[in-house]
Design a protein around this motif. Structure first.
Motif, PDB file in Angstrom:
ATOM      1  N   LYS A  90      -3.144  14.851  13.372  1.00  0.00           N
ATOM      2  CA  LYS A  90      -4.504  14.516  13.802  1.00  0.00           C
ATOM      3  C   LYS A  90      -5.346  13.903  12.702  1.00  0.00           C
ATOM      4  N   ASP A  91      -4.831  13.940  11.466  1.00  0.00           N
ATOM      5  CA  ASP A  91      -5.628  13.456  10.335  1.00  0.00           C
ATOM      6  C   ASP A  91      -5.676  11.932  10.300  1.00  0.00           C
ATOM      7  N   PRO A  92      -6.764  11.366   9.764  1.00  0.00           N
ATOM      8  CA  PRO A  92      -6.845   9.913   9.617  1.00  0.00           C
ATOM      9  C   PRO A  92      -5.724   9.374   8.735  1.00  0.00           C
ATOM     10  N   SER A  93      -5.493   8.080   8.852  1.00  0.00           N
ATOM     11  CA  SER A  93      -4.509   7.387   8.024  1.00  0.00           C
ATOM     12  C   SER A  93      -5.239   6.527   6.997  1.00  0.00           C
ATOM     13  N   TYR A  94      -4.659   6.431   5.822  1.00  0.00           N
ATOM     14  CA  TYR A  94      -5.247   5.629   4.745  1.00  0.00           C
ATOM     15  C   TYR A  94      -4.170   4.741   4.132  1.00  0.00           C
ATOM     16  N   TRP A 136       0.830  -1.198   0.000  1.00  0.00           N
ATOM     17  CA  TRP A 136       0.000   0.000   0.000  1.00  0.00           C
ATOM     18  C   TRP A 136       0.866   1.252   0.000  1.00  0.00           C
ATOM     19  N   THR A 137       0.252   2.355  -0.404  1.00  0.00           N
ATOM     20  CA  THR A 137       0.825   3.678  -0.174  1.00  0.00           C
ATOM     21  C   THR A 137       0.086   4.272   1.017  1.00  0.00           C
ATOM     22  N   GLU A 138       0.827   4.693   2.046  1.00  0.00           N
ATOM     23  CA  GLU A 138       0.161   5.241   3.232  1.00  0.00           C
ATOM     24  C   GLU A 138       0.049   6.757   3.127  1.00  0.00           C
ATOM     25  N   VAL A 139      -1.156   7.252   3.351  1.00  0.00           N
ATOM     26  CA  VAL A 139      -1.425   8.693   3.408  1.00  0.00           C
ATOM     27  C   VAL A 139      -1.879   8.991   4.831  1.00  0.00           C
ATOM     28  N   GLY A 140      -1.145   9.842   5.552  1.00  0.00           N
ATOM     29  CA  GLY A 140      -1.380   9.990   6.982  1.00  0.00           C
ATOM     30  C   GLY A 140      -0.746   8.815   7.708  1.00  0.00           C
ATOM     31  N   LYS A 141      -0.532   8.944   9.003  1.00  0.00           N
ATOM     32  CA  LYS A 141       0.227   7.918   9.719  1.00  0.00           C
ATOM     33  C   LYS A 141      -0.567   7.314  10.873  1.00  0.00           C
ATOM     34  N   ALA A 142      -0.644   5.974  10.877  1.00  0.00           N
ATOM     35  CA  ALA A 142      -1.199   5.224  12.005  1.00  0.00           C
ATOM     36  C   ALA A 142      -0.299   4.016  12.235  1.00  0.00           C
ATOM     37  N   ASN A 143      -0.533   3.327  13.330  1.00  0.00           N
ATOM     38  CA  ASN A 143       0.328   2.193  13.687  1.00  0.00           C
ATOM     39  C   ASN A 143      -0.154   0.884  13.068  1.00  0.00           C
ATOM     40  N   SER A 203     -13.847   4.286  10.701  1.00  0.00           N
ATOM     41  CA  SER A 203     -13.066   3.718   9.618  1.00  0.00           C
ATOM     42  C   SER A 203     -13.942   3.700   8.376  1.00  0.00           C
ATOM     43  N   GLY A 204     -13.435   3.099   7.334  1.00  0.00           N
ATOM     44  CA  GLY A 204     -14.221   2.990   6.116  1.00  0.00           C
ATOM     45  C   GLY A 204     -13.375   2.467   4.980  1.00  0.00           C
ATOM     46  N   ILE A 205     -14.048   2.193   3.877  1.00  0.00           N
ATOM     47  CA  ILE A 205     -13.392   1.764   2.652  1.00  0.00           C
ATOM     48  C   ILE A 205     -13.729   2.802   1.601  1.00  0.00           C
ATOM     49  N   PHE A 206     -12.709   3.464   1.106  1.00  0.00           N
ATOM     50  CA  PHE A 206     -12.872   4.538   0.132  1.00  0.00           C
ATOM     51  C   PHE A 206     -12.602   3.956  -1.249  1.00  0.00           C
ATOM     52  N   ILE A 207     -13.550   4.102  -2.174  1.00  0.00           N
ATOM     53  CA  ILE A 207     -13.419   3.483  -3.495  1.00  0.00           C
ATOM     54  C   ILE A 207     -13.475   4.541  -4.598  1.00  0.00           C
ATOM     55  N   LEU A 227      -8.159   1.877   2.648  1.00  0.00           N
ATOM     56  CA  LEU A 227      -8.653   1.485   3.963  1.00  0.00           C
ATOM     57  C   LEU A 227      -8.329   2.608   4.930  1.00  0.00           C
ATOM     58  N   GLN A 228      -9.287   2.982   5.762  1.00  0.00           N
ATOM     59  CA  GLN A 228      -9.104   4.137   6.643  1.00  0.00           C
ATOM     60  C   GLN A 228      -8.951   3.719   8.106  1.00  0.00           C
ATOM     61  N   TYR A 229      -8.071   4.447   8.804  1.00  0.00           N
ATOM     62  CA  TYR A 229      -8.084   4.425  10.267  1.00  0.00           C
ATOM     63  C   TYR A 229      -8.300   5.857  10.753  1.00  0.00           C
ATOM     64  N   GLY A 230      -9.380   6.063  11.530  1.00  0.00           N
ATOM     65  CA  GLY A 230      -9.645   7.382  12.070  1.00  0.00           C
ATOM     66  C   GLY A 230      -9.669   7.425  13.577  1.00  0.00           C
ATOM     67  N   ALA A 231     -10.249   6.376  14.209  1.00  0.00           N
ATOM     68  CA  ALA A 231     -10.342   6.334  15.675  1.00  0.00           C
ATOM     69  C   ALA A 231     -10.721   4.926  16.102  1.00  0.00           C
ATOM     70  N   GLY A 232     -10.561   4.646  17.419  1.00  0.00           N
ATOM     71  CA  GLY A 232     -10.925   3.342  17.959  1.00  0.00           C
ATOM     72  C   GLY A 232      -9.958   2.256  17.516  1.00  0.00           C
ATOM     73  N   VAL A 233     -10.488   1.071  17.281  1.00  0.00           N
ATOM     74  CA  VAL A 233      -9.687  -0.067  16.811  1.00  0.00           C
ATOM     75  C   VAL A 233     -10.343  -0.632  15.560  1.00  0.00           C
ATOM     76  N   ILE A 234      -9.537  -0.845  14.523  1.00  0.00           N
ATOM     77  CA  ILE A 234     -10.034  -1.481  13.304  1.00  0.00           C
ATOM     78  C   ILE A 234      -9.077  -2.604  12.923  1.00  0.00           C
ATOM     79  N   LYS A 235      -9.659  -3.719  12.474  1.00  0.00           N
ATOM     80  CA  LYS A 235      -8.869  -4.865  12.025  1.00  0.00           C
ATOM     81  C   LYS A 235      -9.423  -5.325  10.685  1.00  0.00           C
TER      82      LYS A 235
END
Length: 200
Positions: free
Chosen positions: A67-71, A43-50, A95-99, A183-191
């Motif tokens: 503070k921005d979401p990671s994609y 993937w190419t990551e836009v914004g940073k999450a763990n 979270s979400g799936i951006f198409i 694939l988005q990470y904005g808050a909480g936990v996503i798997k």
């Protein structure tokens, strides 16, 4: 002698047919797996999450820069396709799936279709199972605390979303014709346990 050469030719043709059919059966269904229990994918990551692989899933639970979401943005673009996504979200997940994103360097609901995963969205009409600002969901299904499956189909202007076997969206919209997905990470936990896509 003639019988032997016919037999040999038959054996060669049979072996070739078996080899061809095994190759065809591996590829004929057309599904490409980007994430499974063993690989994070490319993937190419836009914004940073763990983002990391943990216990057979691709997981994020914290933004690591700003503070921005990671994609996680796909390397390839897709126009008409089917997707299958297995995901687990906690109750606080955003979270979400951006198409069909119009570009890959910046991702948001204005330049992509956002298939939402957001049980606690302030306006639940565009919460989990909806396409933000395009197709409402009523009543909004809850995804928190369990494994879920999205089946997303984009064919021409028709967009269909099915969550856990229940159709949540069936809409015509032509704002975005094709592009990468994210694939988005904005808050909480996503798997994400599995992400598969097939071009139509």
């Amino acid at each position: 002698m003639k019988r032997l050469s016919i037999l040999a030719a038959g054996l060669l043709m049979g072996a070739a047919a078996v080899q061809f059919s095994s190759v065809a059966s591996g590829q004929s269904d057309g599904w490409v797996t980007l994430v499974d229990g063993t690989k994070m994918g490319d993937w190419t990551e836009v914004g940073k999450a763990n983002w990391a692989m943990k216990d057979g899933a691709l997981v994020a639970d914290k933004i690591t820069e700003g503070k921005d979401p990671s994609y996680l943005v796909s390397k390839n673009s897709y126009k008409d396709f089917e997707m299958k996504v297995e995901f687990w979200a906690d109750d606080d997940a955003n979270s979400g799936i951006f198409i069909r994103c119009d570009q890959s360097g910046k991702i948001d609901a204005k330049i992509c279709y956002e298939v939402n995963i957001f049980d606690k969205r302030p306006d639940p009409t565009y919460g989990t199972g909806a396409i933000v600002d395009v197709a409402k969901v009523d009543p909004m299904p809850k995804a928190g605390g369990k494994w879920n499956t999205f089946e997303i189909t984009a064919k021409g202007p028709q967009l269909v979303v099915v969550l856990n076997g229940q159709k949540t969206v069936d809409v015509q919209d032509s704002k975005h014709a094709g592009g990468p997905f994210a694939l988005q990470y904005g808050a909480g936990v996503i798997k994400f346990r599995k992400v598969q896509i097939k071009s139509l």
